[in-house]
Design a protein around this motif. Structure first.
Motif, mmCIF file in Angstrom:
data_model
loop_
_atom_site.group_PDB
_atom_site.id
_atom_site.type_symbol
_atom_site.label_atom_id
_atom_site.label_comp_id
_atom_site.label_asym_id
_atom_site.label_seq_id
_atom_site.Cartn_x
_atom_site.Cartn_y
_atom_site.Cartn_z
ATOM 1 N N MET A 217 0.829 -1.213 0.000
ATOM 2 C CA MET A 217 0.000 0.000 0.000
ATOM 3 C C MET A 217 0.859 1.257 0.000
ATOM 4 O O MET A 217 0.547 2.238 -0.688
ATOM 5 C CB MET A 217 -0.941 -0.020 1.205
ATOM 6 N N ILE A 218 1.950 1.245 0.763
ATOM 7 C CA ILE A 218 2.856 2.399 0.785
ATOM 8 C C ILE A 218 3.500 2.601 -0.578
ATOM 9 O O ILE A 218 3.596 3.727 -1.080
ATOM 10 C CB ILE A 218 3.937 2.207 1.871
ATOM 11 N N LEU A 219 3.927 1.491 -1.199
ATOM 12 C CA LEU A 219 4.527 1.576 -2.528
ATOM 13 C C LEU A 219 3.531 2.124 -3.538
ATOM 14 O O LEU A 219 3.875 2.951 -4.387
ATOM 15 C CB LEU A 219 5.025 0.196 -2.960
ATOM 16 N N GLY A 220 2.272 1.672 -3.434
ATOM 17 C CA GLY A 220 1.228 2.170 -4.327
ATOM 18 C C GLY A 220 0.997 3.660 -4.147
ATOM 19 O O GLY A 220 0.827 4.402 -5.121
ATOM 20 N N ALA A 221 1.001 4.105 -2.875
ATOM 21 C CA ALA A 221 0.807 5.531 -2.592
ATOM 22 C C ALA A 221 1.961 6.361 -3.141
ATOM 23 O O ALA A 221 1.748 7.446 -3.707
ATOM 24 C CB ALA A 221 0.672 5.744 -1.084
ATOM 25 N N LEU A 222 3.183 5.866 -2.985
ATOM 26 C CA LEU A 222 4.350 6.576 -3.512
ATOM 27 C C LEU A 222 4.307 6.658 -5.031
ATOM 28 O O LEU A 222 4.634 7.700 -5.619
ATOM 29 C CB LEU A 222 5.632 5.877 -3.056
ATOM 30 N N MET A 223 3.886 5.568 -5.669
ATOM 31 C CA MET A 223 3.780 5.569 -7.120
ATOM 32 C C MET A 223 2.720 6.550 -7.585
ATOM 33 O O MET A 223 2.890 7.225 -8.616
ATOM 34 C CB MET A 223 3.470 4.155 -7.620
#
Length: 229
Positions: A217-223
Motif C-alpha cells: 500500500m505504501i509503494l502504491g501511494a508513492l507511485m
C-alpha cells in the motif's frame, strides 16, 4: 582423432545437438530428480523443521535448492490458477479505484515466485525478532521460508485442482492447512518442545503478511504521488 575433441580439457569442442533427451536432462538437472524433488516434498511433509535445519547446518545436497524450489512450486500454482481461474472467485480487482496499487497486486499475482521470496523477507524479519536467542542469521531463516512457502504453494495447488474439478470452494480449507503447516514446521525448526515456539511462529506469519501488505500500500501511494507530480 575427433577434430571436435580437445585433448587438453578432455571435452568436446562442439556440443551435441539439442534434442528431447537434452531437454529432459536439463529439467532433471534443474529439479534435481537424482535425489528428487519428490524426495524433498516427502521430507518436508514428514519432518520439515528437522530436514531444513539439517540442510542449513550439515548437508545441502539432500534437498532441492531452496530458491529453485519456491520458484518452481510457485510456477506450478500459477499455471493451475490460470487454467482453472481459481483466484477470480476470491479476488476482485477494480482498476478504477487505485490503478497503481492494482498494478502492484496484479504483478504479485503474476509472479508468485518472486513475491513469495519478498514476503518471506518480511516474515523472516519477525522470526528473527521472536527467535532472536537462536543462532540463525536472517538469510538462513529466509532459506527456511523458501522451503516452507514452497510447500504451501504445492498445498494451494492441490486444493486449487480439487476446486477446479469439483467447483466447491476449497481454498479456505487450504488456507487453514497452510497456517497450521507453517506454524508446525517453523516450531519444529527452532524448538518443537516449547509451546511458545508455535505461538511465535504463528504470530510471525501474521505480522509478516500484514507488513508485506502495508508495504504494498505504501509503494502504491508513492507511485501515485510520482505519477501525479
Amino acid at each position: 582423432m575427433n577434430e571436435y575433441f580437445c585433448s587438453k580439457c578432455q571435452q568436446n569442442l562442439k556440443p551435441k545437438r539439442i534434442d528431447g533427451h537434452y531437454i529432459l536432462h536439463e529439467i532433471e538437472h534443474v529439479l534435481h530428480f537424482e535425489r528428487g524433488i519428490l524426495y524433498t516434498i516427502r521430507e518436508l511433509l514428514i519432518r520439515p523443521g528437522e530436514n531444513i535445519r539439517h540442510f542449513i547446518s550439515e548437508n545441502r545436497s539432500r534437498l532441492v535448492k531452496p530458491v529453485i524450489f519456491i520458484i518452481v512450486t510457485s510456477l506450478i500454482y500459477t499455471l493451475i490458477n490460470h487454467f482453472f481461474h481459481i483466484e477470480a472467485r476470491y479476488i476482485k480487482i477494480d482498476g478504477a479505484k487505485d490503478q497503481q496499487l492494482n498494478a502492484i497486486n496484479s504483478w504479485v499475482q503474476s509472479h508468485y515466485g518472486y513475491s513469495n521470496i519478498i514476503m518471506g523477507a518480511f516474515i523472516a524479519f519477525w522470526l528473527k525478532i521472536f527467535f532472536k536467542k537462536y543462532d540463525y542469521n536472517f538469510f538462513e531463516i529466509l532459506i527456511l521460508l523458501c522451503f516452507i512457502l514452497g510447500m504451501e504453494m504445492l498445498m494451494f495447488s492441490f486444493f486449487a485442482i480439487l476446486e477446479g474439478l469439483t467447483k466447491f470452494y476449497m481454498m479456505q480449507i487450504a488456507a487453514a492447512i497452510v497456517f497450521a503447516y507453517f506454524t508446525w514446521a517453523v516450531a519444529q525448526f527452532f524448538d518443537k518442545t516449547r509451546v511458545s515456539s508455535y505461538f511465535k511462529a504463528f504470530a510471525s506469519y501474521i505480522l509478516g503478511m500484514i507488513t508485506f501488505g502495508i508495504s504494498i500500500m505504501i509503494l502504491g501511494a508513492l507511485m501515485n504521488l510520482i505519477v501525479q507530480h
